[in-house]
Write a protein that holds these residues in place. Sequence first.
Motif, short mmCIF file in Angstrom:
data_model
loop_
_atom_site.label_atom_id
_atom_site.label_comp_id
_atom_site.label_asym_id
_atom_site.label_seq_id
_atom_site.Cartn_x
_atom_site.Cartn_y
_atom_site.Cartn_z
N UNK A 245 12.28 -54.41 7.78
CA UNK A 245 11.49 -54.87 8.93
C UNK A 245 10.83 -53.67 9.59
N UNK A 246 9.51 -53.73 9.69
CA UNK A 246 8.76 -52.66 10.35
C UNK A 246 8.40 -53.10 11.76
N UNK A 247 8.83 -52.31 12.75
CA UNK A 247 8.61 -52.66 14.15
C UNK A 247 7.75 -51.58 14.81
N UNK A 248 6.65 -51.99 15.41
CA UNK A 248 5.80 -51.04 16.14
C UNK A 248 6.31 -50.90 17.56
N UNK A 249 6.72 -49.70 17.93
CA UNK A 249 7.26 -49.46 19.27
C UNK A 249 6.20 -49.70 20.33
N UNK A 250 6.66 -50.18 21.46
CA UNK A 250 5.75 -50.46 22.57
C UNK A 250 6.55 -50.38 23.86
N UNK A 251 5.87 -50.49 25.00
CA UNK A 251 6.57 -50.53 26.28
C UNK A 251 7.29 -51.88 26.37
N UNK A 252 8.59 -51.82 26.54
CA UNK A 252 9.41 -53.03 26.62
C UNK A 252 9.81 -53.26 28.06
N UNK A 253 9.49 -54.40 28.58
CA UNK A 253 9.84 -54.76 29.96
C UNK A 253 10.92 -55.81 29.93
N UNK A 254 12.06 -55.49 30.53
CA UNK A 254 13.14 -56.47 30.61
C UNK A 254 13.02 -57.23 31.93
N UNK A 255 13.02 -58.55 31.91
CA UNK A 255 12.80 -59.32 33.14
C UNK A 255 13.98 -59.22 34.11
N UNK A 256 13.67 -59.13 35.39
CA UNK A 256 14.71 -59.18 36.42
C UNK A 256 15.15 -60.62 36.67
N UNK A 257 14.21 -61.55 36.56
CA UNK A 257 14.49 -62.97 36.78
C UNK A 257 14.32 -63.71 35.46
N UNK A 258 15.39 -63.82 34.67
CA UNK A 258 15.28 -64.52 33.38
C UNK A 258 15.14 -66.03 33.54
N UNK A 259 15.60 -66.56 34.69
CA UNK A 259 15.49 -68.00 34.89
C UNK A 259 15.41 -68.37 36.36
N UNK A 260 14.57 -69.36 36.64
CA UNK A 260 14.52 -69.98 37.95
C UNK A 260 14.04 -71.42 37.74
N UNK A 261 14.33 -72.27 38.70
CA UNK A 261 13.89 -73.66 38.57
C UNK A 261 14.59 -74.55 39.58
N UNK A 262 14.10 -75.76 39.69
CA UNK A 262 14.66 -76.74 40.61
C UNK A 262 15.89 -77.40 39.99
N UNK A 263 17.01 -77.35 40.73
CA UNK A 263 18.23 -78.02 40.27
C UNK A 263 18.13 -79.51 40.55
N UNK A 264 17.56 -79.86 41.69
CA UNK A 264 17.30 -81.25 42.01
C UNK A 264 16.01 -81.30 42.85
N UNK A 265 15.79 -82.37 43.57
CA UNK A 265 14.53 -82.52 44.30
C UNK A 265 14.37 -81.53 45.44
N UNK A 266 15.50 -80.97 45.93
CA UNK A 266 15.44 -80.09 47.11
C UNK A 266 15.85 -78.65 46.84
N UNK A 267 16.80 -78.45 45.93
CA UNK A 267 17.44 -77.14 45.77
C UNK A 267 16.82 -76.36 44.61
N UNK A 268 16.36 -75.16 44.94
CA UNK A 268 15.85 -74.26 43.92
C UNK A 268 16.89 -73.23 43.54
N UNK A 269 16.77 -72.68 42.34
CA UNK A 269 17.75 -71.72 41.82
C UNK A 269 17.00 -70.53 41.24
N UNK A 270 17.43 -69.31 41.62
CA UNK A 270 16.86 -68.08 41.06
C UNK A 270 18.01 -67.20 40.57
N UNK A 271 17.94 -66.81 39.31
CA UNK A 271 18.92 -65.88 38.74
C UNK A 271 18.28 -64.49 38.71
#
Length: 546
Positions: A169-195
């Motif tokens: 496997x040949x991989x071309x190196x690049x700037x890799x950005x790791x996300x601080x927020x891998x997931x967010x979303x509404x748990x129900x109609x009112x409550x939001x969630x941010x990881x």
Amino acid sequence: MYKYLFGLFLVSTLVFTGFKYEDRYFEIAKNLDIFATLFKELNSLYVDEINPTKAMNTSITAMLKELDPYTNFYPEDMIEDYRTMNAGKYNGIGATIESRFGEHTVVMVYQYSPADKSGMKIGDVVTHINGVSLAGRDSDELGRLLKGQTGTRAKLTVERFGEKKPLEISVERDVVKTPNVPHYGMIDDEVGYIQLKDFSATAATEIKAAFEEMEGEGMKKLILDLRGNPGGLLNQAIEICNFFIPKGELVVETKGKVAQWNKKYLSLRNPVDLEIPIVVMVNSSSASASEIVSGTLQDYDRGVIVGQKSFGKGLVQSTRPLTFNTQLKVTTAKYYIPSGRCIQAIDYSHRNPDGSVGKVPDSLKSTFYTKNGRAVYDGGGVDPDIFVEPKELSELTNQLISEGAIFDFATKYYHENKNNVPEDGFIVSDQLYQQFLAFTEAQGFNYVNDAEQALSDLEGIAETEKGYNEFGTELSTLRQKLNSKKKADFQTFKEEIKDELALEILSRYHYDKVMKFVSFEKDAEVQESLKILKDTDRYRSILKGK
């Protein structure tokens, strides 16, 4: 040369320590002279060749171990790692490779990274990089071989499940950005969630973007998940606090031996939302910047903290550039949050096996008060307003994880079901669980619990004692009962094993965004957070200290 280095180091030491010339000059000069002459004699006379860089790094590491765990030296070949920690990005391939049972195995591939685009998969075993064998090489050496300038290529030889021959496997190196927020979303109609997993340079921007998007979807309440977040950049923690507290308020204060490190950090911008009910989830791995955010919101009675006592890291590190492109990260101060308490553990040298502070005697704690007059304490970490017992896995499940059975089965499952992508609410069926049990048996998994180990020790002692035959039958009967119990454990702990299997399988398809596809029904902290947010009177009474 030795005298030049000695003199340079002496001057810098006297300048930065702040000690009076007449107080410490002799002791510093004497000991540096001893060290310089000792190294000169070793280098000249020792029977084998001495690697100067390795010898110096060893001596520096030993010296810094006498201080706190966070004062570190970064030689030139580790500067890329240092930058990664601070910026959350680096030049590389975008995969995490760990040593597992003597092999270098890919345990995470970041989505859209060079590794992902090249077709690298979790579970691949890397044997060579650019033709260089990885046999016997440690993780640091592996990291140096993988990282490099943007546009250069790394040619990896990998062994993959189901493939008879190694793959190139040949991989071309690049700037890799790791996300601080891998997931967010509404748990129900009112409550939001941010990881939030890290506090690198874009943490606040990512939090704000997630918040505003969910606000547009009707979010009325927020769960901020800081569990397992080790911290990061102070300015990002301040910015995130500023989203929810008024402009001009104290967020955190640093106090050190040298006056220049005594600083007060205020919220400098207009807030995003001062009214939305917030629950912040923390655990024993939530550290540093995570503790500033959770502790500051607690001190201003701006949110309810749920989970377990946080890690207890309240030490401030500053970096000093040294000669030859090296860096020193040195502890210069301690953090104090608005109530006046310090989140640093009293004893940072001794912790529980899970990294937690452990119980601090009441006699060693000091009492402080939140804006509403609630009592809060120092001594190490942020105490949650609502404590939730941490999830503890059984001996069986822990062994299945530590010995790689769950990891390897997930790899097998993925390569046999590449086009069958699991989505929301994925669970491991009983049929799939039976396949897993057959897999562990075929792989020779040997489950040894504490009771069996104790019995084996007793049998070993008994064999050396006279009269063993008198109670050999009883031990044999106990062994049979224990074996039956071990087999039953696979059913007793079936549900928690299935949960761990589901997480590992999901990671093969959805990378580090598995939280997006996991049901929160079995997450005790999330469920407790939802209960608090649904009960407005209880939420308010907690913040009022009633």
